[in-house]
Write a protein that holds these residues in place. Sequence first.
Motif, PDB file in Angstrom:
ATOM      1  N   PRO A  66      -6.408  14.633   2.473  1.00 47.85           N
ATOM      2  CA  PRO A  66      -7.573  14.664   1.584  1.00 47.85           C
ATOM      3  C   PRO A  66      -7.235  15.048   0.135  1.00 47.85           C
ATOM      4  O   PRO A  66      -8.045  14.850  -0.744  1.00 47.85           O
ATOM      5  CB  PRO A  66      -8.490  15.695   2.212  1.00 47.85           C
ATOM      6  CG  PRO A  66      -7.754  16.325   3.327  1.00 47.85           C
ATOM      7  CD  PRO A  66      -6.507  15.548   3.569  1.00 47.85           C
ATOM      8  N   GLN A  67      -6.048  15.573  -0.118  1.00 48.86           N
ATOM      9  CA  GLN A  67      -5.673  15.959  -1.480  1.00 48.86           C
ATOM     10  C   GLN A  67      -4.751  14.943  -2.150  1.00 48.86           C
ATOM     11  O   GLN A  67      -4.323  15.150  -3.286  1.00 48.86           O
ATOM     12  CB  GLN A  67      -4.996  17.339  -1.463  1.00 48.86           C
ATOM     13  CG  GLN A  67      -5.874  18.430  -0.899  1.00 48.86           C
ATOM     14  CD  GLN A  67      -7.188  18.561  -1.648  1.00 48.86           C
ATOM     15  OE1 GLN A  67      -7.219  18.522  -2.860  1.00 48.86           O
ATOM     16  NE2 GLN A  67      -8.280  18.691  -0.920  1.00 48.86           N
ATOM     17  N   SER A  68      -4.431  13.861  -1.470  1.00 49.68           N
ATOM     18  CA  SER A  68      -3.532  12.869  -2.058  1.00 49.68           C
ATOM     19  C   SER A  68      -4.242  12.079  -3.159  1.00 49.68           C
ATOM     20  O   SER A  68      -5.466  12.087  -3.266  1.00 49.68           O
ATOM     21  CB  SER A  68      -3.020  11.910  -0.974  1.00 49.68           C
ATOM     22  OG  SER A  68      -4.087  11.184  -0.419  1.00 49.68           O
ATOM     23  N   THR A  69      -3.457  11.412  -3.981  1.00 55.78           N
ATOM     24  CA  THR A  69      -3.994  10.554  -5.037  1.00 55.78           C
ATOM     25  C   THR A  69      -3.448   9.150  -4.833  1.00 55.78           C
ATOM     26  O   THR A  69      -2.489   8.948  -4.087  1.00 55.78           O
ATOM     27  CB  THR A  69      -3.597  11.058  -6.436  1.00 55.78           C
ATOM     28  OG1 THR A  69      -2.178  11.107  -6.519  1.00 55.78           O
ATOM     29  CG2 THR A  69      -4.181  12.433  -6.718  1.00 55.78           C
ATOM     30  N   ALA A  70      -4.050   8.192  -5.512  1.00 54.57           N
ATOM     31  CA  ALA A  70      -3.617   6.809  -5.364  1.00 54.57           C
ATOM     32  C   ALA A  70      -3.619   6.104  -6.708  1.00 54.57           C
ATOM     33  O   ALA A  70      -4.371   6.463  -7.615  1.00 54.57           O
ATOM     34  CB  ALA A  70      -4.533   6.076  -4.389  1.00 54.57           C
ATOM     35  N   SER A 101     -12.203  10.035  -8.500  1.00 52.11           N
ATOM     36  CA  SER A 101     -11.309  10.789  -9.388  1.00 52.11           C
ATOM     37  C   SER A 101      -9.884  10.867  -8.838  1.00 52.11           C
ATOM     38  O   SER A 101      -8.960  11.223  -9.567  1.00 52.11           O
ATOM     39  CB  SER A 101     -11.854  12.200  -9.623  1.00 52.11           C
ATOM     40  OG  SER A 101     -11.796  12.958  -8.439  1.00 52.11           O
ATOM     41  N   ARG A 102      -9.698  10.529  -7.574  1.00 53.30           N
ATOM     42  CA  ARG A 102      -8.368  10.536  -6.965  1.00 53.30           C
ATOM     43  C   ARG A 102      -7.658   9.196  -7.089  1.00 53.30           C
ATOM     44  O   ARG A 102      -6.522   9.056  -6.654  1.00 53.30           O
ATOM     45  CB  ARG A 102      -8.486  10.896  -5.482  1.00 53.30           C
ATOM     46  CG  ARG A 102      -8.963  12.314  -5.262  1.00 53.30           C
ATOM     47  CD  ARG A 102      -9.208  12.637  -3.801  1.00 53.30           C
ATOM     48  NE  ARG A 102      -8.154  12.145  -2.939  1.00 53.30           N
ATOM     49  CZ  ARG A 102      -8.357  11.812  -1.659  1.00 53.30           C
ATOM     50  NH1 ARG A 102      -9.543  11.923  -1.115  1.00 53.30           N
ATOM     51  NH2 ARG A 102      -7.357  11.377  -0.922  1.00 53.30           N
ATOM     52  N   ILE A 103      -8.339   8.196  -7.701  1.00 53.99           N
ATOM     53  CA  ILE A 103      -7.777   6.849  -7.785  1.00 53.99           C
ATOM     54  C   ILE A 103      -7.574   6.449  -9.243  1.00 53.99           C
ATOM     55  O   ILE A 103      -8.500   6.459 -10.042  1.00 53.99           O
ATOM     56  CB  ILE A 103      -8.699   5.826  -7.089  1.00 53.99           C
ATOM     57  CG1 ILE A 103      -8.917   6.217  -5.629  1.00 53.99           C
ATOM     58  CG2 ILE A 103      -8.109   4.428  -7.204  1.00 53.99           C
ATOM     59  CD1 ILE A 103      -9.939   5.366  -4.913  1.00 53.99           C
ATOM     60  N   GLN A 104      -6.357   6.065  -9.568  1.00 56.60           N
ATOM     61  CA  GLN A 104      -5.986   5.597 -10.897  1.00 56.60           C
ATOM     62  C   GLN A 104      -5.863   4.068 -10.833  1.00 56.60           C
ATOM     63  O   GLN A 104      -5.305   3.534  -9.879  1.00 56.60           O
ATOM     64  CB  GLN A 104      -4.646   6.227 -11.245  1.00 56.60           C
ATOM     65  CG  GLN A 104      -4.168   6.052 -12.630  1.00 56.60           C
ATOM     66  CD  GLN A 104      -2.855   6.806 -12.810  1.00 56.60           C
ATOM     67  OE1 GLN A 104      -1.879   6.523 -12.118  1.00 56.60           O
ATOM     68  NE2 GLN A 104      -2.855   7.756 -13.721  1.00 56.60           N
ATOM     69  N   VAL A 105      -6.389   3.362 -11.849  1.00 55.77           N
ATOM     70  CA  VAL A 105      -6.385   1.904 -11.852  1.00 55.77           C
ATOM     71  C   VAL A 105      -5.537   1.389 -13.015  1.00 55.77           C
ATOM     72  O   VAL A 105      -5.651   1.881 -14.136  1.00 55.77           O
ATOM     73  CB  VAL A 105      -7.825   1.361 -11.970  1.00 55.77           C
ATOM     74  CG1 VAL A 105      -7.840  -0.139 -12.090  1.00 55.77           C
ATOM     75  CG2 VAL A 105      -8.647   1.795 -10.776  1.00 55.77           C
ATOM     76  N   ALA A 115       0.120   8.856  -3.137  1.00 50.26           N
ATOM     77  CA  ALA A 115       1.038   9.971  -3.353  1.00 50.26           C
ATOM     78  C   ALA A 115       0.436  11.234  -2.743  1.00 50.26           C
ATOM     79  O   ALA A 115      -0.737  11.529  -2.957  1.00 50.26           O
ATOM     80  CB  ALA A 115       1.267  10.183  -4.849  1.00 50.26           C
ATOM     81  N   PRO A 116       1.218  11.983  -1.968  1.00 51.27           N
ATOM     82  CA  PRO A 116       0.712  13.234  -1.418  1.00 51.27           C
ATOM     83  C   PRO A 116       0.415  14.247  -2.517  1.00 51.27           C
ATOM     84  O   PRO A 116       0.886  14.091  -3.646  1.00 51.27           O
ATOM     85  CB  PRO A 116       1.843  13.717  -0.508  1.00 51.27           C
ATOM     86  CG  PRO A 116       3.031  12.903  -0.827  1.00 51.27           C
ATOM     87  CD  PRO A 116       2.591  11.714  -1.604  1.00 51.27           C
ATOM     88  N   ALA A 117      -0.341  15.257  -2.206  1.00 57.03           N
ATOM     89  CA  ALA A 117      -0.698  16.295  -3.175  1.00 57.03           C
ATOM     90  C   ALA A 117       0.557  16.840  -3.845  1.00 57.03           C
ATOM     91  O   ALA A 117       1.552  17.137  -3.182  1.00 57.03           O
ATOM     92  CB  ALA A 117      -1.460  17.408  -2.481  1.00 57.03           C
ATOM     93  N   GLY A 118       0.540  16.905  -5.171  1.00 52.91           N
ATOM     94  CA  GLY A 118       1.648  17.441  -5.928  1.00 52.91           C
ATOM     95  C   GLY A 118       2.665  16.402  -6.379  1.00 52.91           C
ATOM     96  O   GLY A 118       3.464  16.662  -7.255  1.00 52.91           O
ATOM     97  N   ALA A 119       2.632  15.218  -5.796  1.00 58.69           N
ATOM     98  CA  ALA A 119       3.568  14.152  -6.190  1.00 58.69           C
ATOM     99  C   ALA A 119       2.907  13.280  -7.266  1.00 58.69           C
ATOM    100  O   ALA A 119       1.708  13.332  -7.461  1.00 58.69           O
ATOM    101  CB  ALA A 119       3.933  13.306  -4.978  1.00 58.69           C
ATOM    102  N   THR A 120       3.719  12.491  -7.946  1.00 62.11           N
ATOM    103  CA  THR A 120       3.173  11.589  -8.954  1.00 62.11           C
ATOM    104  C   THR A 120       3.215  10.158  -8.449  1.00 62.11           C
ATOM    105  O   THR A 120       4.076   9.792  -7.652  1.00 62.11           O
ATOM    106  CB  THR A 120       3.973  11.686 -10.275  1.00 62.11           C
ATOM    107  OG1 THR A 120       5.338  11.386  -9.988  1.00 62.11           O
ATOM    108  CG2 THR A 120       3.882  13.073 -10.872  1.00 62.11           C
ATOM    109  N   VAL A 121       2.276   9.344  -8.927  1.00 64.18           N
ATOM    110  CA  VAL A 121       2.228   7.939  -8.549  1.00 64.18           C
ATOM    111  C   VAL A 121       3.047   7.129  -9.539  1.00 64.18           C
ATOM    112  O   VAL A 121       3.275   7.570 -10.667  1.00 64.18           O
ATOM    113  CB  VAL A 121       0.770   7.430  -8.480  1.00 64.18           C
ATOM    114  CG1 VAL A 121       0.025   8.062  -7.342  1.00 64.18           C
ATOM    115  CG2 VAL A 121       0.054   7.663  -9.790  1.00 64.18           C
TER     116      VAL A 121
END
Length: 69
Positions: free
Chosen positions: A1-5, A42-46, A61-67
């Motif tokens: 739930p804390q990952s970003t994309a 807010s967790r998704i970058q386009v 990307a898991p929490a703390g990692a960069t995409v």
Amino acid sequence: PQSTASIIGSADAAERGAEALAAKRAENTRSYLTKDKGIDASRIQVKSNPAGGSKADLWQAPAGATVPQ
């Protein structure tokens, strides 16, 4: 739930309006994930890539990692 994309929309460079089409693909993918799957926008970058083919790539990307940039 804390990952970003990061969603990278692509289009064939030879297509008319490739930049806009690539951006639209990425936005449509984000819209699907937020509206149909309930993911916080807010967790998704386009991003767009007008020379990458007809697709949308999703990088998680898991929490703390960069995409990827």
